[in-house]
Design a protein around this motif. Structure first.
Motif, PDB file in Angstrom:
ATOM      1  N   LYS A  55       0.790  -1.230   0.000  1.00 44.86           N
ATOM      2  CA  LYS A  55       0.000   0.000   0.000  1.00 44.86           C
ATOM      3  C   LYS A  55       0.824   1.282   0.000  1.00 44.86           C
ATOM      4  CE  LYS A  55      -3.977  -2.036   2.388  1.00 44.86           C
ATOM      5  NZ  LYS A  55      -4.865  -1.961   3.587  1.00 44.86           N
ATOM      6  N   ASN A  56       2.124   1.177   0.372  1.00 47.69           N
ATOM      7  CA  ASN A  56       2.933   2.384   0.527  1.00 47.69           C
ATOM      8  C   ASN A  56       4.382   2.139   0.114  1.00 47.69           C
ATOM      9  OD1 ASN A  56       1.014   4.172   2.416  1.00 47.69           O
ATOM     10  ND2 ASN A  56       0.995   2.082   3.215  1.00 47.69           N
ATOM     11  N   VAL A  57       5.029   3.227  -0.324  1.00 46.86           N
ATOM     12  CA  VAL A  57       6.477   3.255  -0.500  1.00 46.86           C
ATOM     13  C   VAL A  57       7.057   4.085   0.635  1.00 46.86           C
ATOM     14  CG1 VAL A  57       8.360   4.191  -1.890  1.00 46.86           C
ATOM     15  CG2 VAL A  57       6.523   2.907  -2.990  1.00 46.86           C
ATOM     16  N   LEU A  58       8.022   3.521   1.371  1.00 43.52           N
ATOM     17  CA  LEU A  58       8.730   4.254   2.420  1.00 43.52           C
ATOM     18  C   LEU A  58      10.125   4.564   1.899  1.00 43.52           C
ATOM     19  CD1 LEU A  58       6.697   2.066   3.791  1.00 43.52           C
ATOM     20  CD2 LEU A  58       7.818   2.761   5.910  1.00 43.52           C
ATOM     21  N   LEU A  59      10.616   5.773   2.127  1.00 43.53           N
ATOM     22  CA  LEU A  59      11.895   6.164   1.547  1.00 43.53           C
ATOM     23  C   LEU A  59      12.733   6.993   2.501  1.00 43.53           C
ATOM     24  CD1 LEU A  59      11.967   9.425   0.219  1.00 43.53           C
ATOM     25  CD2 LEU A  59       9.893   8.413  -0.700  1.00 43.53           C
ATOM     26  N   ILE A  85       0.508   4.101  -2.412  1.00 43.08           N
ATOM     27  CA  ILE A  85       0.404   3.488  -3.733  1.00 43.08           C
ATOM     28  C   ILE A  85      -1.066   3.402  -4.103  1.00 43.08           C
ATOM     29  CG2 ILE A  85       0.832   1.399  -5.091  1.00 43.08           C
ATOM     30  CD1 ILE A  85       3.213   0.825  -3.269  1.00 43.08           C
ATOM     31  N   LEU A  86      -1.424   3.995  -5.228  1.00 39.22           N
ATOM     32  CA  LEU A  86      -2.811   3.995  -5.678  1.00 39.22           C
ATOM     33  C   LEU A  86      -3.151   2.646  -6.318  1.00 39.22           C
ATOM     34  CD1 LEU A  86      -2.872   7.602  -7.174  1.00 39.22           C
ATOM     35  CD2 LEU A  86      -3.243   6.864  -4.812  1.00 39.22           C
ATOM     36  N   THR A  87      -4.432   2.437  -6.604  1.00 38.01           N
ATOM     37  CA  THR A  87      -4.881   1.130  -7.084  1.00 38.01           C
ATOM     38  C   THR A  87      -4.262   0.735  -8.418  1.00 38.01           C
ATOM     39  OG1 THR A  87      -6.825   2.193  -8.076  1.00 38.01           O
ATOM     40  CG2 THR A  87      -7.076   1.246  -5.851  1.00 38.01           C
ATOM     41  N   ASP A 146       1.836   2.544  10.341  1.00 44.12           N
ATOM     42  CA  ASP A 146       0.437   2.234  10.074  1.00 44.12           C
ATOM     43  C   ASP A 146       0.261   2.175   8.562  1.00 44.12           C
ATOM     44  OD1 ASP A 146      -2.364   2.410   9.524  1.00 44.12           O
ATOM     45  OD2 ASP A 146      -2.705   3.216  11.534  1.00 44.12           O
ATOM     46  N   SER A 147       0.075   0.955   8.027  1.00 46.49           N
ATOM     47  CA  SER A 147      -0.017   0.787   6.587  1.00 46.49           C
ATOM     48  C   SER A 147      -1.291   1.401   6.011  1.00 46.49           C
ATOM     49  CB  SER A 147       0.042  -0.705   6.234  1.00 46.49           C
ATOM     50  OG  SER A 147      -0.061  -0.906   4.850  1.00 46.49           O
TER      51      SER A 147
END
Length: 400
Positions: free
Chosen positions: A147-151, A164-166, A222-223
């Motif tokens: 669901k997400n990119v962490l950087l 991250i979108l669908t 929290d995702s």
């Protein structure tokens, strides 16, 4: 009324001949199709992030033969600006790349780009890009839920989360953390330098190694919200001036390791996955005893999929150091140093089957393949290598 003439012996022979030909063609076709399937099962896509310039235009793709260790000649998968670190979505349909830029420009941020993966060719189609919210983004991961990119932004000393979108595209940052402080090395640690961020197996805690602060900062993740919040305790420290760079969890989740860039060491930790607490167990050198050289630093650290071995890269010494991991204590015992047959191994990758290690030699424009001994962990050069300009990241995509 006309009757059909009785079948003659010659006709029967001709009919049997045609049937044999049809069966032969059908059998060959089946074998060829099956052979293609076997060949595909026996290979794996390898994506190579680079520093772009005269020798590189972006992200390259190659195919690794899992039987021989041979790599096909890298092809340009997608054009990108300074894609120095890559991450692949758990659904294997998308790839994300940092755009490591913004150094020396006050307040100027780098970028993160999303690409769709062609499952047949491995080629990439750009979907969109978003601001990294800080300068010099150098590391990113996709969370376990996809669901997400962490950087991590090295130049800015900050962290960000991009949803991250669908359709695989990236949204604007849902969370941003700015580190503050400094370390004892005035040349390298005048301010914060977030160098990596990693998630534990439960997707609950994120650990960010900050080279400038000599800290592993721990955040509750929290995702659903795409948010980071400081844990309690908020960090684990390494030796002052060590300069933590990259970090790896053990597959069992009870140990973790950080490679320290400035003093060429690896620190082993125990990890409490319920509370997100790291406790230092041991610190060991990545260099041979008594070795003294110039421009020495480390880069990558990875645990073998079996959990039995740990690997780290030495720049300057141009080697991969190999350690055995004590399965009970999590501590390290030196096995060997293996030359990477090139200059400045900034990064390497261990394929998901655990058979091969691919060393990316940034300053000699080469990726060299080593076979991993499953019993000893030692590296054996396969004789296979490919040329690509300034390779600095290796990621694998195991196709279905």
């Amino acid at each position: 009324m006309h009757r059909r003439p009785p079948t003659q012996p010659g006709d029967r022979v001709q009919l049997r001949t045609w049937i044999a030909i049809v069966l032969l063609i059908f059998g060959v076709g089946q074998a060829a199709w099956a052979g293609q399937g076997d060949e595909r099962k026996g290979t794996m896509l390898v994506y190579l992030g680079t520093y772009t310039g005269p020798k590189s235009q972006g992200i390259y793709v190659s195919r690794l033969n899992l039987s021989t260790g041979a790599l096909t000649a890298p092809e340009l998968a997608g054009e990108a600006d300074q894609p120095s670190f890559l991450a692949i979505h758990p659904n294997k349909r998308y790839l994300y790349a940092v755009g490591e830029s913004g150094y020396g420009a006050e307040g100027k941020a780098g970028s993160v780009s999303a690409f769709a993966i062609d499952s047949t060719t491995g080629k990439l189609t750009r979907l969109n890009s978003q601001s990294s919210k800080g300068s010099g983004p150098c590391y990113l991961v996709v969370d376990k839920a996809g669901k997400n990119v962490l950087l991590a932004n090295y130049g800015g000393g900050s962290l960000a989360v991009l949803p991250i979108l669908t359709d695989g595209r990236l949204g604007e940052a849902s969370s941003f953390i700015q580190h503050t402080g400094s370390g004892p090395n005035p040349a390298r640690q005048k301010g914060p330098h977030a160098h990596s961020i990693n998630l534990d197996a439960a997707n609950r805690f994120a650990v960010a190694a900050d080279l400038g602060l000599d800290k592993l900062l721990v955040y509750r993740f929290d995702s659903v919200k795409g948010s980071l919040a400081p844990n309690d305790p908020a960090f684990a420290a390494v030796k002052p001036g060590a300069g933590p760079r990259h970090f790896a969890f053990h597959p069992r989740g009870n140990f973790a390791y950080v490679i320290n860039e400035i003093d060429s060491t690896i620190t082993a930790f125990s990890y409490d996955d319920q509370k997100g607490i790291l406790k230092a167990l041991q610190s060991v050198s990545t260099l041979p005893a008594g070795f003294e050289g110039k421009d020495l630093s480390t880069a990558e650290v990875q645990v073998h999929p079996s959990g039995k071995f740990l690997y780290g890269s030495n720049r300057g010494h141009d080697s991969i150091v190999v350690f055995a991991i004590d399965s009970t204590k999590g501590t390290l015992t030196l096995i060997e140093h293996e030359a990477t047959q090139g200059k400045t191994p900034r990064n390497f990758g261990i394929d998901p089957t655990g058979r091969y290690l691919l060393a990316a030699n940034q300053d000699s424009d080469s990726v060299v393949v080593f076979r991993i001994d499953p019993q000893t962990g030692k590296l054996d050069p396969t004789g296979h290598r490919v040329k690509v300009g300034s390779p600095v990241c290796v990621k694998f995509l195991q196709q279905e």
